[in-house]
Design a protein around this motif. Sequence first.
Motif, PDB file in Angstrom:
ATOM      1  N   ASN A   1      14.378  -8.071   6.564  1.00  0.00           N
ATOM      2  CA  ASN A   1      15.582  -7.465   5.981  1.00  0.00           C
ATOM      3  C   ASN A   1      15.580  -5.955   6.149  1.00  0.00           C
ATOM      4  N   THR A   2      14.414  -5.342   5.985  1.00  0.00           N
ATOM      5  CA  THR A   2      14.316  -3.882   6.144  1.00  0.00           C
ATOM      6  C   THR A   2      14.644  -3.484   7.588  1.00  0.00           C
ATOM      7  N   LEU A   3      14.162  -4.289   8.529  1.00  0.00           N
ATOM      8  CA  LEU A   3      14.466  -3.986   9.938  1.00  0.00           C
ATOM      9  C   LEU A   3      15.958  -4.116  10.233  1.00  0.00           C
ATOM     10  N   TYR A   4      16.581  -5.193   9.726  1.00  0.00           N
ATOM     11  CA  TYR A   4      18.040  -5.364   9.907  1.00  0.00           C
ATOM     12  C   TYR A   4      18.772  -4.143   9.382  1.00  0.00           C
ATOM     13  N   GLU A   5      18.359  -3.743   8.167  1.00  0.00           N
ATOM     14  CA  GLU A   5      19.041  -2.617   7.527  1.00  0.00           C
ATOM     15  C   GLU A   5      18.875  -1.345   8.366  1.00  0.00           C
ATOM     16  N   LEU A   6      17.679  -1.120   8.875  1.00  0.00           N
ATOM     17  CA  LEU A   6      17.450   0.072   9.703  1.00  0.00           C
ATOM     18  C   LEU A   6      18.281   0.003  10.982  1.00  0.00           C
ATOM     19  N   GLU A   7      18.321  -1.179  11.585  1.00  0.00           N
ATOM     20  CA  GLU A   7      19.071  -1.330  12.835  1.00  0.00           C
ATOM     21  C   GLU A   7      20.558  -1.077  12.608  1.00  0.00           C
ATOM     22  N   ARG A   8      21.056  -1.538  11.451  1.00  0.00           N
ATOM     23  CA  ARG A   8      22.478  -1.373  11.141  1.00  0.00           C
ATOM     24  C   ARG A   8      22.838   0.064  10.764  1.00  0.00           C
TER      25      ARG A   8
ATOM     26  N   ILE B   1       9.259   5.091   9.294  1.00  0.00           N
ATOM     27  CA  ILE B   1       7.998   4.408   9.022  1.00  0.00           C
ATOM     28  C   ILE B   1       8.224   3.372   7.925  1.00  0.00           C
ATOM     29  N   ILE B   2       7.717   2.167   8.130  1.00  0.00           N
ATOM     30  CA  ILE B   2       7.712   1.174   7.050  1.00  0.00           C
ATOM     31  C   ILE B   2       6.286   1.079   6.541  1.00  0.00           C
ATOM     32  N   GLU B   3       6.147   1.426   5.269  1.00  0.00           N
ATOM     33  CA  GLU B   3       4.820   1.516   4.667  1.00  0.00           C
ATOM     34  C   GLU B   3       4.647   0.326   3.731  1.00  0.00           C
ATOM     35  N   ASN B   4       3.626  -0.449   3.974  1.00  0.00           N
ATOM     36  CA  ASN B   4       3.414  -1.656   3.160  1.00  0.00           C
ATOM     37  C   ASN B   4       2.097  -1.543   2.406  1.00  0.00           C
ATOM     38  N   GLU B   5       2.184  -1.619   1.086  1.00  0.00           N
ATOM     39  CA  GLU B   5       0.954  -1.625   0.299  1.00  0.00           C
ATOM     40  C   GLU B   5       0.990  -2.808  -0.643  1.00  0.00           C
ATOM     41  N   VAL B   6      -0.163  -3.409  -0.866  1.00  0.00           N
ATOM     42  CA  VAL B   6      -0.184  -4.601  -1.720  1.00  0.00           C
ATOM     43  C   VAL B   6      -0.104  -4.257  -3.200  1.00  0.00           C
ATOM     44  N   GLY B   7      -0.459  -3.027  -3.568  1.00  0.00           N
ATOM     45  CA  GLY B   7      -0.385  -2.622  -4.973  1.00  0.00           C
ATOM     46  C   GLY B   7       1.051  -2.364  -5.408  1.00  0.00           C
ATOM     47  N   LYS B   8       1.234  -2.203  -6.732  1.00  0.00           N
ATOM     48  CA  LYS B   8       2.591  -1.978  -7.250  1.00  0.00           C
ATOM     49  C   LYS B   8       3.064  -0.557  -6.981  1.00  0.00           C
TER      50      LYS B   8
END
Length: 332
Positions: free
Chosen positions: A74-81, A34-41
């Motif tokens: 970049n996160t997707l590339y890393e996961l694929e690799r 899962i890639i979790e994206n939040e706008v907060g820090k």
Amino acid sequence: MDLLIIAGFLGSGKTSVLIPLAKSLVGCGKSVTIIENEVGKVGIDNQILEEEKLNVKELFSGCVCCQLRVDLLNTLYELERTIEPDVVIIEPSGVAAPGMVLDTFLGYGGEINRKVALVLADATRFHLLKIMSLPLVENSIQAADVVAINKIDLVSSVELQQVTDNIRQVKSDVEIIPISAVQEINLDLLFSRVNSLLTADVTAEEKYSKIGDIDAPTPTIHSREFVFTFNNPISSELLIKELKEFFRYLVNELREAGCTLIGHIKAIVKPQNGGYCLLNVTNFDQEPVCRGGIPKSMNQINLTLNAIVYGIDLFILYEKFSLLNERLENIV
Ligand SMILES: Nc1nc2c(ncn2[C@@H]2O[C@H](COP(=O)(O)OP(=O)(O)O)[C@@H](O)[C@H]2O)c(=O)[nH]1
Ligand SMILES: [Mg+2]
């Protein structure tokens, strides 16, 4: 690698749907990240997913449809690799335009088999969102393979029909499934539909083409981590009562300060002796909701508080957050 985007406005129920959906895909033998994206820090949903023993990658401090586009690729590339999961589920921030997230993948050089976009519409707040940002609503529905109208346990059949009609006005042939994530209504139907989209034949054609960036109002965002240590153990009942009172107080203060809309205000509480619970409000007149489980008493808690609201300055939000210290320190 297949991509599944679970998009929808702040508080529409993305994480509530994502957890059982990810578990059902794992149950079908698929490996899931899962890639979790939040706008907060500081994120909250990633903490819940980790507690639920799911694999998570975090992208914070911005939105994957705009500032963090490159980070997402970049996160997707890393996961694929590396792990090469069968399915990557992306929960974009609740202010993301799903169409713009899909556009981001047009720039991906790796291999994506299928891209499935599930968009959640919050039955209780759909009209508000439409008034606030019609372009965002239109972008979401245009991008969707399936629209799930969530929280149907909270609306009448007439209201549900109105939301359905509104969605059809944007895209007449879009598939709509009314659900309740909390009451588990129609979740099996939704999950089997998503599963069939994830196993459908792959077509070469790009089903989505850029419809342009959209203009949406800018929210005020703040997140903060707290650690509270109590001299005497505090009971879970008292803690939750105090936190709910703080939420009510915060909501009133923000309303009085001119806040026009609550995207969400939420907190995750993690006692040092295990468990977690989540508090949440998504509109002015709602009682704070508390879910999860914590021990009967505890000496120390970690608490992350996160708010995305519209119509007020950051310094007001910042100042109001500090009131939590006063409230909890008084019981110490
Ligand atoms: N009554 C009701 N509440 C729901 C439903 N789905 C989600 N919620 C609540 O809505 C709030 C936001 O849910 P969450 O999954 O965090 O939304 P997200 O911000 O889109 O990920 C939480 O308090 C949930 O418990 C539903 O079907 N019915
Ligand atoms: Mg979420």
